[in-house]
Design an enzyme around this catalytic site. Structure first.
Site, PDB file in Angstrom:
ATOM      1  N   LYS A  56      -3.561   7.276   0.082  1.00  0.00           N
ATOM      2  CA  LYS A  56      -3.752   6.177  -0.843  1.00  0.00           C
ATOM      3  C   LYS A  56      -5.226   5.882  -1.099  1.00  0.00           C
ATOM      4  O   LYS A  56      -5.656   5.779  -2.251  1.00  0.00           O
ATOM      5  CB  LYS A  56      -3.057   4.952  -0.246  1.00  0.00           C
ATOM      6  N   THR A  57      -5.969   5.774  -0.029  1.00  0.00           N
ATOM      7  CA  THR A  57      -7.381   5.424  -0.187  1.00  0.00           C
ATOM      8  C   THR A  57      -8.112   6.529  -0.944  1.00  0.00           C
ATOM      9  O   THR A  57      -8.972   6.269  -1.773  1.00  0.00           O
ATOM     10  CB  THR A  57      -8.043   5.193   1.182  1.00  0.00           C
ATOM     11  N   ASP A 248      -5.979  -3.126  -3.823  1.00  0.00           N
ATOM     12  CA  ASP A 248      -5.451  -2.426  -2.660  1.00  0.00           C
ATOM     13  C   ASP A 248      -4.442  -3.330  -1.947  1.00  0.00           C
ATOM     14  O   ASP A 248      -4.558  -4.551  -2.016  1.00  0.00           O
ATOM     15  CB  ASP A 248      -6.628  -2.096  -1.720  1.00  0.00           C
ATOM     16  N   GLU A 249      -3.496  -2.756  -1.262  1.00  0.00           N
ATOM     17  CA  GLU A 249      -2.528  -3.545  -0.461  1.00  0.00           C
ATOM     18  C   GLU A 249      -1.868  -4.645  -1.283  1.00  0.00           C
ATOM     19  O   GLU A 249      -1.806  -5.797  -0.869  1.00  0.00           O
ATOM     20  CB  GLU A 249      -3.210  -4.168   0.758  1.00  0.00           C
ATOM     21  N   GLN A 279       5.349  -1.885   3.915  1.00  0.00           N
ATOM     22  CA  GLN A 279       4.304  -2.298   4.845  1.00  0.00           C
ATOM     23  C   GLN A 279       3.856  -3.735   4.615  1.00  0.00           C
ATOM     24  O   GLN A 279       2.766  -4.129   5.000  1.00  0.00           O
ATOM     25  CB  GLN A 279       3.102  -1.355   4.745  1.00  0.00           C
ATOM     26  N   ARG A 633       1.675   4.700  12.390  1.00  0.00           N
ATOM     27  CA  ARG A 633       0.258   4.863  12.752  1.00  0.00           C
ATOM     28  C   ARG A 633       0.059   6.148  13.533  1.00  0.00           C
ATOM     29  O   ARG A 633      -1.051   6.654  13.659  1.00  0.00           O
ATOM     30  CB  ARG A 633      -0.244   3.713  13.648  1.00  0.00           C
TER      31      ARG A 633
END
Length: 792
Positions: A56-57, A248-249, A279, A633
DNA sequence: GGAGGAGGGTCATTA
DNA sequence: ACCCTCCTCC
């Protein structure tokens, strides 16, 4: 390439057409098809649904680089919002790397709060109420200040602080601000909260903030939105400026942030939101998953791009996580896949108590270090993380690791800037920079002790109020007119002149601010105060003060530093040596580690009882998403564990394995046998491992010896008897009376009425009644409600 | 009137 | 387990 700076007068200036637009762009190499689409679909609203570990980043930063390279926008025309400073920093770094040069001007890449401050400073005068309005130099209060202020307001109304705790009011007001509810547009029903005082206290609080020329965290967003709504001309300039907006997010946005974004995006309509509904773990602080679920209706014509190829975890881990999250309803739905090697199954192990759990994890980590898990290859301590649900779980690990000498770091623990000594020092800085900062004055007037207690402060306050001046000014008058006596008077006189001198130095540009800070801490006696203190943490505090002064060096002046701290409460801890990371699941979002331990999977702790009580299914689903975040994670090895007994609120309490354990797809889980199980006296541990097997892990019973143990058989028989969901009923070793109850059950007491069990220790229950918490012998309460759950 | 200690009451995620 | 208040001594 040289990027242009942000300038205020770009309006209408045509963009230069860059010849390089037509050239193939090397930074696009290596992107998969979905990522490429996420980078290249530039116009109109875009929703990038990016699962965990799907790059994503990378997509987001490449998209920004792409916009810049194509000349679609200059750096100052791109608004890129993140939730954390860390994420912002990382994005800046990666964009710079992509472009091969430092990005000088990406002035609008930052957190919601940072960007809001920048906007508000330019229009501060427009924020206000009647004669009161902000000045561009407004200060930003933290939670501590907020609560102190509210306490004062509650006292001013002559309310009982016990019945109306300031913390609760702060929480309430925070919630309103998250939803952009100002005192004037607060619905009647809401204002009636706090026994009818809510709306009134809120209004008083906001006015108080204005007189202090201060805002709190929630204000930053809310003021921006009200500013935009009340001043279309102002909004227009910002809309025009931001040609491209990236978020973002997005699943973590609250109502205020959503309104903020919508208002700004209505200009060019080029908004790209990145997020993952699975998430979303910040519902408790106002985040609305609905924002992301609704995106396509909110922004008609939106394109949805799904990033589903996972580059982080093994198929085993991914499958376990996917199986777990599948139990949630109302998802947008993604199918993560990977072409990585199979890997190891997720490991599951139960322990007798939280100390055994910590011990075992410590031993595992040492085994990794000794290279006893060749399949994983070399594992550095930096590759290992322990992710807990609640911070109190950290203690057991810290204790254990301390004794075995295993280096660890706690991430997001008590934050540097929240420590007492740092906040005191900062209060001195604040007062020196802005002498009218009354909160800062109150904080330091008697720190170190100057013989200026409550009474003296009250006198100063009265004088200040009578003269309509700040507390510092009031103190000056009090000294001149000798409203105090003896030691207090002399000390206050000294303090007032000192502050005057420091303030003059702060303004004087020839005085280095670092030196001033050092001198200030010295002359005020603050450093000496800790030097004379002989408690064991005093040296640490002095170190922290040194570190604070060192941090100052990176700023041009004290003001700049204070601004930074107000917004960036986290410290970038320098890379120390090799250390295991311990942090909460919340803090772990966005991070990844080869080896992850997930301790404390017990009902009541995780999923958390309160979350379920307050939010019902919604809360449970958020907890499940948190479990999903935790599992995803892990890159190569994830280990889930639970303990039968845990020390909580000073008592040992027994608990049952998390229902999430039952929900893990068993094909991807390997059950480990706890050490010492047959050593005798571990009946409880066996029993509850068995309780768990009573559900979908039944099939594996034959495989693991533990399920053949007497403990398991006894447990199974018992479970069959009571037909209740097994995980709802805790097991105590010898069928103590408490075994009739489970955490979360409703009980009734002759005197206290009905209440909910929050904890169980042997035959003692901790019960939350309407009137408060009580610790009671199990014999004094009777179960109520869903009788099935609690058979007699 | 302030400082510091003892005891009682209250609180129990997560930034 | 922790915070706050009250009490006592200075």
């Amino acid at each position: 390439m040289k990027l242009l700076d942000d300038s205020d007068d770009f309006d209408g200036v045509p963009l230069s057409h860059r010849a390089m637009a037509a050239r193939p762009a090397p930074y696009l190499d290596g992107l998969n098809a979905a990522q490429r689409a996420a980078v290249e679909v530039l116009d109109g609203p875009v929703l990038m649904l990016a699962g965990a570990g799907t790059g994503k980043t990378r997509a987001l930063t490449t998209r920004i680089a792409h916009l810049l390279m194509l000349g679609r926008a200059r750096p100052g025309q791109i608004l890129a919002v993140t939730f954390t400073n860390k994420a912002a920093r990382e994005m800046k770094d990666r964009i710079a790397r992509l472009l091969g040069e430092a990005v000088e001007g990406m002035p609008w890449l930052g957190t919601f709060h940072l960007i809001s401050v920048k906007i508000l400073r330019r229009h501060a005068e427009l924020i206000g109420n009647g004669d009161l309005h902000l000045k561009p130099s407004f200060t930003i209060l933290d939670t501590d200040d907020q609560i102190r202020l509210m306490k004062q307001l509650i006292q001013a109304e002559n309310l009982d602080e016990k019945r109306w705790p300031a913390r609760q009011l702060a929480h309430l007001i925070d919630g309103w601000k998250n939803r952009c509810l100002t005192p004037s547009n607060l619905p009647r029903g809401e204002a009636a909260a706090f026994d009818g005082w809510g709306g009134r206290l809120y209004a008083a609080y906001q006015d108080r903030l204005l007189t202090l020329n201060a805002v709190d965290f929630g204000d930053l967003l809310m003021h921006c939105v009200t500013l935009f709504q009340a001043h279309p001309d102002v909004l227009k300039t910002w809309q025009d400026r931001f040609r491209y907006i990236l978020v973002d997010e997005y699943q973590d946005t609250n109502v205020a942030q959503y309104m903020w974004l919508r208002l700004l995006a209505q200009g060019h309509r080029n908004i790209c939101c990145v997020g993952d509904d699975d998430q979303s773990i910040y519902g408790w602080r106002g985040a609305e998953v609905g924002n992301i679920l609704r995106f396509e209706t909110d922004f008609p014509g939106a394109q949805v791009i799904r990033l589903e190829q996972n580059y982080r975890s093994t198929p085993q881990i991914l499958a376990a996580a996917s199986g777990l999250i599948a139990a949630n309803a109302g998802r947008l739905g993604k199918t993560l896949w990977t072409d990585a090697e199979e890997g190891e199954r997720v490991r599951l192990i139960g322990h007798w108590d939280s100390e055994a759990e910590a011990r075992w994890i410590g031993e595992e980590i040492e085994a990794f270090q000794g290279g006893h898990r060749a399949a994983l290859g070399p594992v550095s301590l930096n590759d290992i993380a322990i992710l807990v649900r609640a911070s109190h779980q950290m203690r057991a690990f810290e204790d254990r690791f301390m004794t075995i000498g295993l280096p660890y770091r706690v991430i997001g623990g008590p934050r540097f800037y929240e420590r007492q000594e740092i906040r005191d020092a900062m209060a001195y800085f604040r007062l020196v920079v802005s002498p009218e900062d009354d909160l800062a004055f109150e904080r330091i007037v008697n720190t170190p002790k100057r013989g200026l207690g409550d009474k003296a402060v009250q006198t100063i306050q009265t004088i200040a109020r009578q003269n309509g001046v700040s507390l510092l000014e009031g103190a000056r008058i009090a000294v001149e007119e000798k409203h105090l006596s003896g030691k207090g008077l002399a000390n206050l006189r000294g303090l007032v002149t000192d502050i005057g001198r420091w303030h003059a130095d702060a303004i004087d540009s020839t005085v280095r601010h670092v030196e001033l800070a050092e001198r200030l801490l010295d002359e005020s006696g603050y450093t000496a105060m800790w030097q004379n203190e002989k408690s064991p943490d005093a040296p640490g505090r002095l170190d922290n003060l040194k570190e604070l002064v060192k941090a100052l060096e990176e700023f041009d002046n004290l003001q700049g530093f204070l601004e930074h701290v107000a917004l960036v409460m986290d410290r970038d801890d320098g890379e120390a040596g090799e250390e295991v990371s311990i942090m909460t699941l919340h803090a772990a979002k966005g991070l990844e580690f080869p080896v992850v331990f997930l301790p404390g999977w017990e009902d009541g702790l995780f999923p958390n009882q309160r979350a379920m009580d307050e939010q019902g299914t919604r809360g449970l689903e958020e907890e499940r998403r948190l479990a999903y975040v935790g599992l995803t994670r892990a890159e190569r090895l994830a280990t889930i564990s639970f303990a039968g007994n845990r020390r909580l609120y000073g008592q040992w309490q027994s608990s049952m394995p998390s229902r999430f354990v039952d929900e893990l797809p068993q094909d991807h889980v390997e059950v480990l046998t706890p050490p010492g199980l047959y050593g005798g006296g571990y009946g409880g541990a066996m029993a509850f491992a068995g309780a768990n097997a009573g559900t979908d892990m039944h099939d594996r019973a034959a495989k693991a010896d533990v399920y053949n143990s007497p403990g398991w058989k006894r447990m199974q028989a018992r479970a069959a008897e009571r037909k209740a969901p097994v995980h709802r009923t805790p097991v105590t070793i010898d069928a103590e009376p408490a075994a009739k109850f489970g955490v979360g059950d409703m009980v009734s007491h002759a005197k206290f009425g009905e209440g909910r069990i929050m904890g169980i220790a042997e035959d003692t229950l901790t019960v939350q009644f309407e009137t408060g918490f009580k610790t009671i012998k199990a014999g004094y309460v009777r179960p109520v409600g869903d009788g099935d759950d609690v058979p007699f």
